[in-house]
Enzyme design. Structure first.
Site, PDB file in Angstrom:
ATOM      1  N   GLU A  58       0.828  -1.204   0.000  1.00 50.28           N
ATOM      2  CA  GLU A  58       0.000   0.000   0.000  1.00 50.28           C
ATOM      3  C   GLU A  58       0.863   1.255   0.000  1.00 50.28           C
ATOM      4  OE1 GLU A  58      -3.063   0.252  -0.467  1.00 50.28           O
ATOM      5  OE2 GLU A  58      -3.993  -1.658   0.059  1.00 50.28           O
TER       6      GLU A  58
ATOM      7  N   GLU B 124     -18.811  -6.275  -2.315  1.00 51.66           N
ATOM      8  CA  GLU B 124     -17.447  -6.786  -2.194  1.00 51.66           C
ATOM      9  C   GLU B 124     -17.336  -8.208  -2.719  1.00 51.66           C
ATOM     10  OE1 GLU B 124     -13.333  -6.586  -1.062  1.00 51.66           O
ATOM     11  OE2 GLU B 124     -14.908  -5.129  -1.533  1.00 51.66           O
TER      12      GLU B 124
ATOM     13  N   GLU C 288     -12.202  -0.129  -9.623  1.00 55.38           N
ATOM     14  CA  GLU C 288     -11.865  -1.122 -10.651  1.00 55.38           C
ATOM     15  C   GLU C 288     -12.887  -1.195 -11.783  1.00 55.38           C
ATOM     16  OE1 GLU C 288      -9.394  -1.802  -7.248  1.00 55.38           O
ATOM     17  OE2 GLU C 288     -11.583  -1.655  -7.401  1.00 55.38           O
TER      18      GLU C 288
END
Length: 1054
Positions: free
Chosen positions: A155, A467, A488
């Protein structure tokens, strides 16, 4: 014009007008308005972050407060991993500001986005210093990133390092901002020791001289301790100030003088599990950091981590999700394309693009100082080609094992067993929505479009992406119904629009924009959804919402943006940061041969002209339509799989944002009146406009059924009746077995028509991979299987069999004098070294060639001998007999064919791979092509086998030159012809059945009373050498199994 022509013309013209009016694409003005809405969406979030949260990491948009690390609970990694107390939202947003600056909607000559970009850079430097070694290195919060924060390496690289590098590239002009000319703003003055001018003067009086790059270097250096692992896979976490003292097994901590851990240190075990995406998705950012700073460590360590993951892929070419950084072992046996794996595949393809114009120089391949192992990445792993091959192999493995085609209602991907490819779970996660965009970038357009359709249908149903969603139940999986603003899906939508220019994707983008504004808007920013079904919101605006989601929406509605026209091998990182290797930092002297073209539209060549790669074309326009995607025949299949008919209909159009619509440009009343995408084609047509019997293309039905074998009396079904072997399951007892059959294996039938074979997809609820086989001994099935059962019929292969050969080391024997031996080939060919010999049967359409319904496989018994992997307490017995080989053979066709000897089949190996039973024939005569002279009379009289080479004359002549003999127990039983030739138009080692076109005759021209059986094998000198050293030989016929007259492709009868 006659009245008849006029009568015909007017209705046709009216139809065309109506079609055009009903299917009109977006106008330039409408697209501009949507672009401005995306811009306002960004500013609503960013302004509130600056007002309520900066310089902390993230914003709480509901409570209008800052969100920081959870220092009271270090195990709260969902929050602590990305938040390092270094203003991550600002860093993540810099590249978005730079992108907005090229098409700013502000007037009066004020470029608001560029002004924000330059001020934000100044604000960041004020907080963390300029990254130098002087007095200006300390900021208000820290000296660089000297912060006591344990963060996730992945990250921090993609958000922190990547965000700083991308902003630096925009600041110095290596990435374009329309109207921004850094060269014209550069201060004239004395240069430093590197020949650089003092810096770039910005209108806010800030002088930019590389502060972002130096800060990126500072942050990158603080991550290096995590790369000190024995496997090359970085540890998942690192403390920005203290390194990795919590990983006591790190080589970094083993040195008594410099190690960070004391030998007696007691601390709870730190998690060493990382994931393929986390370890293998560092190449882009770290390569750019090395190229811009001249420090090779980052690039080499990033590449080392990538290849360390790839070299641990399974035998079927897939990488897993969790992997241990210390042992290098996979922590579970599941795989997919989503969470934990996604960006590994993404970075394989994008590294090929980024590196395509810049190979690595010798300096970057040097040893990296300070690493626990000597590190030299081989040159062949440095290039664009090497990363491109990884993507190509990965895509092939995904398509083979994880992709489910249209016979499963609509194409999608599953979670599967890492080692076998067998189905393990049937859910889609929101992270996997990146994959259609990657497919579009690499030229797999049709696959990208069809898989994107399903995700679009899911968004349509939920007005967001849960999710995790189950394709089998059509519901949210395991209660994982949140959506945190992930980018995405809109990222893939953007890439597909760039690849196709289909207005369908503009409408999809509008749907996403409207739904986010309606459901996620708050007075202080944009909230995530805790549950997409209820609309419950959570109090967090993640940094990627501004860094990616709003950015891709903006770029989607700005087709003329400089990045969309940039003719250079740039990429978007997995965090949405544009990256490029500047021309003045490319170390190669020549351009690397591209594996993928540099075009952003389609970077995977699927064809070539004169050796140059050519991109696939976008789908052709369907007549009387404006969208090839909307006109697809399978578009409602996606809606069917997504259960779009279950989409709830809101009772009211009320929304809490109505009262703010007049004062906030980030929303409008249209956002309230469009509660979902009910106004967008084609799934949202009012029901009254759809005929009750309307249909699209028929959904392909999967033909499945079960075969259950009864248990015989007194049979006990125990744990040993099924045994896992290397590429399938060995059935030791068939009673009580249930085989789940599916018809999904394409094959060519004998009448040239195509069809599908059956495949065993499950045994007693044990799911199998597509390449796994089922092995059953024919004797095992004989006591239970009804020979007349149409669902399970054993069929002898009429064209193929296996030679079973006991081989002794040493020189050749029984060779006639005029056939010289080749000593170079007189080496023992063991079971492991025997080359694969493949008999091609694909050209057979009649009895004269091998049946194409039976796909030949190479020495299957040889494979079974080495496949057993189940441990046993009994050690395998020592091999007492000669090594045993299994070589595929093919029988001839024609009027001269003689039946094979009526003998019992040779036995296969036992459970330990040890040969079983004696072979029937032991006297073997080896000759040459046998074309010039008749063999000695003793050859057929005293030898059971004659081996000869192919070529020199016809097969009929070879048999003609075998003398007449009286059949006896020790006389000739079989002639074996060894082929040295490759069949024209077939791959090496493939054979077509030999033709005996006339009745067998003797050398004197008389009909032969005892025709000689003949077979042919491939392999040339290697096979010939095995037969020269043969001390025993037998044959083993092949059997296949059919269900309802159709072959079962993966069931092998031993």
């Amino acid at each position: 014009m006659t009245s008849l022509h006029r009568a015909f013309f007017v209705p046709c013209l009216l139809i065309l007008v109506l079609l055009a009016a009903g299917g009109q694409s977006m106008t330039v003005g409408e697209i501009k308005e949507l672009r401005q809405e995306a811009e306002h969406m960004f500013y609503h979030g960013y302004d509130n972050y600056l007002k309520h949260a900066f310089p902390e990491d993230e914003l709480r948009p509901i409570s209008c407060k800052a969100l920081t690390r959870d220092r009271h609970d270090p195990s709260h990694i969902e929050l602590n991993d990305p938040l390092g107390n270094y203003s991550v939202t600002l860093i993540d947003s810099l590249s978005t500001l730079a992108i907005l600056a090229s098409s700013s909607s502000t007037s009066n000559g004020d470029n608001k986005a560029l002004r924000y970009f330059q001020k934000s850079v100044a604000d960041l430097v004020e907080q963390y210093g300029d990254g130098s070694n002087g007095d200006t290195a300390r900021g208000k919060r820290a000296r660089g990133f000297d912060i006591d924060s344990k963060v996730q390496v992945f990250e921090t690289v993609i958000r922190g390092v990547g965000g700083l590098l991308s902003a630096h590239l925009f600041a110095i002009g290596d990435l374009p901002i329309r109207g921004y000319n850094p060269k014209g703003q550069r201060i004239i003055g004395p240069t430093n020791e590197k020949g650089q001018a003092p810096g770039i003067q910005w209108p806010n009086n800030f002088i930019y001289d590389g502060q972002l790059l130096r800060l990126a270097y500072d942050l990158g250096r603080r991550l290096l301790p995590a790369f000190h692992s024995a496997t090359g896979i970085p540890y998942p976490r690192v403390n920005l100030r203290h390194g990795v003292p919590f990983y006591v097994n790190s080589p970094f901590n083993q040195n008594a003088e410099t190690g960070q851990c004391l030998p007696t240190q007691q601390r709870p075990g730190e998690i060493t599990e990382t994931c393929s995406a986390g370890a293998g998705s560092l190449v882009l950012e770290l390569t750019i950091l090395s190229r811009l700073t001249g420090d090779p460590r980052f690039e080499q360590l990033g590449k080392r981590a990538f290849w360390s993951v790839w070299e641990r892929r399974s035998s079927i070419g897939l990488v897993g999700s969790g992997i241990d950084a210390e042992s290098g072992l996979w922590t579970n046996g599941y795989t997919g394309i989503g969470a934990g794996i996604d960006s590994f595949y993404e970075y394989a393809a994008k590294a090929s693009i980024l590196l395509s114009s810049s190979s690595t120089g010798d300096g970057l391949a040097a040893l990296v100082d300070g690493t626990p192992t000597s590190l030299r990445i081989p040159n062949e792993y440095q290039t664009a080609e090497s990363f491109g091959r990884v993507w190509q192999e990965s895509h092939a493995a995904i398509k083979r094992h994880l992709y489910r085609g249209d016979m499963y209602v609509h194409p999608h991907y599953i979670q599967a067993d890492l080692y076998t490819g067998a189905s393990r779970a049937f859910w889609l996660d929101s992270l996997s929505a990146f994959y259609p965009g990657l497919l579009a970038m690499t030229g797999h357009l049709d696959e990208a479009i069809e898989t994107h359709l399903l995700i679009t249908a899911l968004w349509t149903r939920y007005s967001a992406l849960p999710e995790r969603w189950s394709t089998s139940t059509g519901k949210v999986e395991g209660g994982l119904g949140w959506w945190g603003g992930r980018p995405e899906f809109i990222e893939s939508t953007y890439h597909l629009y760039r690849a196709t220019e289909d207005p369908w994707y503009l409408h999809v983008g509008e749907m996403v924009l409207r739904d986010i504004k309606r459901r996620c808007w708050t007075k202080c920013g944009w909230a995530g959804l805790q549950d997409v079904r209820s609309g419950e919101r959570n109090d967090r605006m993640e940094s990627f919402f501004l860094g990616e989601t709003t950015q891709y929406l903006f770029l989607l509605f700005d087709p003329d943006h400089p990045l969309n026209k940039l003719d250079a091998p740039f990429v978007f990182s997995t965090e949405g940061h544009p990256l490029i290797i500047p021309r003045h930092h490319k170390v190669a002297k020549r351009r690397s041969k591209p594996v993928m073209t540099k075009s952003h539209k389609l970077e995977q060549p699927v064809d070539s002209i004169d050796g140059q790669p050519v991109c696939t074309r976008a789908p052709a326009m369907v007549p009387f339509s404006i969208s090839p995607t909307a006109a697809r025949r399978d578009i409602f299949h996606a809606a069917n799989l997504a259960r779009l008919h279950n989409m709830p209909t809101p009772e009211s159009l009320e929304s809490p944002i109505v009262e703010y619509s007049s004062d906030h440009p980030s929303i409008s009343i249209s956002d309230v009146r469009s509660p979902s995408n009910y106004t967008y084609f084609p799934w949202t047509l009012p029901s009254e406009l759809i005929p009750h019997n309307a249909i699209c293309s028929k959904i392909t039905a999967r033909h499945t059924f079960d075969i259950t074998f009864p248990a015989t009396p007194n049979m006990v079904v125990g744990p040993g009746f099924l045994q896992r072997v290397g590429n399938g399951i060995l059935i030791n007892s068939i009673g009580g077995i249930r085989l789940g059959m599916i018809q999904d294996v394409p094959y060519q039938m004998e009448d040239s028509a195509s069809g599908n074979q059956y495949r065993v997809q499950a045994i007693n609820n044990i799911l199998l991979g597509k390449d796994e086989r089922i092995f059953i001994a024919k004797d095992t099935a004989s006591s239970v299987v009804n020979p007349l059962d149409p669902n399970f019929t054993r069929v002898r292969d009429p064209s193929m069999l296996d030679l079973v050969i006991d081989v002794a080391p040493g020189e050749g024997k029984n060779r006639i004098p005029n056939s010289p031996s080749n000593p170079a080939n007189d080496t023992l060919i063991t079971t492991n070294s025997m080359p694969d010999i493949i008999i091609d049967t694909s050209l057979a359409h009649n009895g004269e060639v091998a049946s194409s319904m039976k796909i030949a496989f190479s020495a299957i018994l040889q494979q079974v001998a080495g496949m057993i992997t189940i441990p046993t307490a009994t050690p395998p017995p020592k091999l007492q007999s000669s090594p045993r080989e299994y070589i595929p053979a093919i029988v001839p066709v024609g009027v001269g064919v003689a039946p094979l000897p009526d003998v019992d089949d040779a036995l296969g190996p036992d459970m330990h791979g040890t040969p079983q039973g004696e072979l029937l024939w032991h006297s073997i005569f080896v000759t040459d092509e046998n074309c010039e002279n008749t063999l000695p009379i003793s050859a057929p009289r005293d030898h059971e086998i004659i081996v000869m080479k192919r070529g020199g004359c016809s097969f009929d002549e070879k048999l003609r030159n075998v003398p007449t003999f009286i059949p006896s127990k020790g006389s000739l039983k079989l002639v074996i012809v060894v082929s040295y030739e490759d069949e024209p138009g077939l791959p090496p080692g493939h054979l077509i059945r030999p033709l005996l076109e006339s009745t067998q005759i003797t050398s004197s021209g008389l009909p032969r009373h005892n025709p000689i059986p003949m077979i042919m094998v491939a392999g040339g000198e290697d096979t010939f050498g095995v037969l020269e050293r043969a001390v025993g030989l037998g044959i083993k016929r092949r059997y296949s199994v059919q269900a309802q007259g159709i072959p079962i492709s993966n069931l092998v009868m031993l």
